[in-house]
Enzyme design. Structure first.
Site, PDB file in Angstrom:
ATOM      1  N   HIS A 211       0.967  -1.284   0.051  1.00 50.59           N
ATOM      2  CA  HIS A 211      -0.053   0.151   0.130  1.00 50.59           C
ATOM      3  C   HIS A 211       0.688   1.264  -0.030  1.00 50.59           C
ATOM      4  O   HIS A 211       2.110   1.111   0.386  1.00 50.59           O
ATOM      5  CB  HIS A 211      -0.977  -0.104   1.147  1.00 50.59           C
ATOM      6  N   ASP A 213       0.788   5.157   1.765  1.00 56.79           N
ATOM      7  CA  ASP A 213       0.177   5.862   2.875  1.00 56.79           C
ATOM      8  C   ASP A 213      -0.699   6.836   2.423  1.00 56.79           C
ATOM      9  O   ASP A 213      -0.021   7.575   1.363  1.00 56.79           O
ATOM     10  CB  ASP A 213       1.271   6.166   3.892  1.00 56.79           C
ATOM     11  N   HIS A 267       4.667  -0.095  -0.023  1.00 59.99           N
ATOM     12  CA  HIS A 267       5.571  -0.643   1.018  1.00 59.99           C
ATOM     13  C   HIS A 267       4.351  -1.773   1.571  1.00 59.99           C
ATOM     14  O   HIS A 267       3.582  -1.888   1.344  1.00 59.99           O
ATOM     15  CB  HIS A 267       6.083  -0.025   2.114  1.00 59.99           C
ATOM     16  N   ARG A 277       5.879  -9.591  15.462  1.00 60.64           N
ATOM     17  CA  ARG A 277       6.745  -8.246  15.247  1.00 60.64           C
ATOM     18  C   ARG A 277       5.704  -7.333  15.671  1.00 60.64           C
ATOM     19  O   ARG A 277       4.477  -7.274  15.401  1.00 60.64           O
ATOM     20  CB  ARG A 277       6.983  -8.119  13.518  1.00 60.64           C
TER      21      ARG A 277
END
Length: 331
Positions: A211, A213, A267, A277
């Site tokens: 996507h 941002d 990203h 994570r």
């Protein structure tokens, strides 16, 4: 574990349909790992002889990479450690509690996981998140007072950092320094706490879908695990984690405001099979009424507001399952 989202159970049909072929999807392979440009912000002090060089480095990284890392950013390791500790606590509460609409005694539901509209594994994000508009933090339920305190301290330091970086970038593209204080009010920015659970089918699903941002700027603190990847020159590149640094990336709104001088880069986060994570993201955004239009000529994008952008994104996602983005606003 009762705090884990029920991915395997909820998406059982998708898994049975798409996991018949045990081959690893080649699109998940990474050509190389990189270290993003690393910029020491202590050089921004007015009396520092390297101030102009630091400003140049920020602008160059935003133009060439769309991503960069900053150290000596004013957010202490103590605070980052505190919010990471609180983040783990809130994610490790029972799943049924996280799903409660009033878990934080706020008007809007803050917890998200997976992707309810996924029709194939490529659309499934193996992650969970808590999403907090800055103005909601002070209204959080008293039982979360330590989380509220850490989030408030984080926001108090992160907002000026984002504004400072935005103003540095703005001066290179003929945007008035007053633009960001006038249009990016506390009510329009937000914090997202992310957790990426261990994933038994990590070669077939994303931790977070590819996507761009929507923000002006996004600033992320990530742990040592890694998994963030960006698309550069047509190849997915893994970002090597730096526990001392914050990762900054340009959002679509700043790309439009800069007339494509600065790049909003696609990203994603890949899922890991055996480790979890965590990351904490601060999204620096304008109000929905703020006008986005570059002062550079010839202008690439028509004038639009964040509200128009969001509405167009919702239409595109409904019809195609994906965000189209800035190309919808090209003149």
């Amino acid at each position: 574990m009762d705090y884990e989202p029920p991915f395997l159970e909820t998406y059982k049909t998708l898994l049975q349909k798409h996991l018949g072929d045990s081959k690893t999807d080649s699109s998940f392979s990474v050509v190389e790992t990189c270290e993003l440009p690393l910029i020491d912000l202590s050089r921004l002090a007015l009396e520092n002889p390297e101030r102009d060089e630091c400003i140049r480095e920020v602008s160059e990284a935003a133009s060439r990479w769309g991503f960069f890392q900053v150290v000596n950013h004013g957010i202490s390791q103590e605070l980052l450690g505190s919010i990471q500790y609180e983040q783990r606590k809130v994610f490790y509460q029972p799943f049924v509690n996280k799903c409660s609409e009033y878990v934080f005694d706020l008007s809007a539901k803050t917890y998200r996981w997976g992707n309810p509209s996924a029709t194939n594994l490529r659309q499934l994000s193996w992650s969970e998140a808590f999403h907090f508009p800055l103005t909601d933090i002070s209204r959080m339920h008293h039982q979360h007072i330590s989380l509220r305190s850490s989030l408030d301290a984080f926001a108090t330091r992160m907002a000026p950092l984002a504004e400072s970086l935005a103003e540095i970038l703005a001066c290179k593209v003929n945007v008035k320094s007053s633009y960001f204080p006038q249009n990016c009010l506390p009510k329009s920015s937000y914090i997202r706490l992310n957790r990426y659970p261990p994933c038994p089918i990590s070669s077939n699903v994303y931790g977070l879908l590819p996507h761009n941002d929507t923000s002006f700027l996004t600033i992320v603190y990530q742990d040592h695990v890694g998994g963030l990847q960006l698309l550069k020159d047509g190849k997915w590149i893994g970002v090597k984690p730096n526990p001392r640094a914050l990762v900054v990336n340009i959002g679509d709104l700043f790309q439009a405001l800069s007339n494509d001088v600065y790049k909003s880069i696609k990203h994603r986060v890949v899922a890991a099979e055996k480790v979890e994570r965590f990351s904490i993201a601060f999204f620096y955004c304008p109000s929905e009424q703020a006008e986005i239009q570059s002062n550079l000529k010839p202008t690439i994008y028509r004038k639009f507001t964040l509200r128009e952008y969001i509405e167009q994104t919702q239409i595109d996602v409904k019809h195609s399952g994906d965000k189209v983005g800035l190309s919808r606003f090209v003149l």
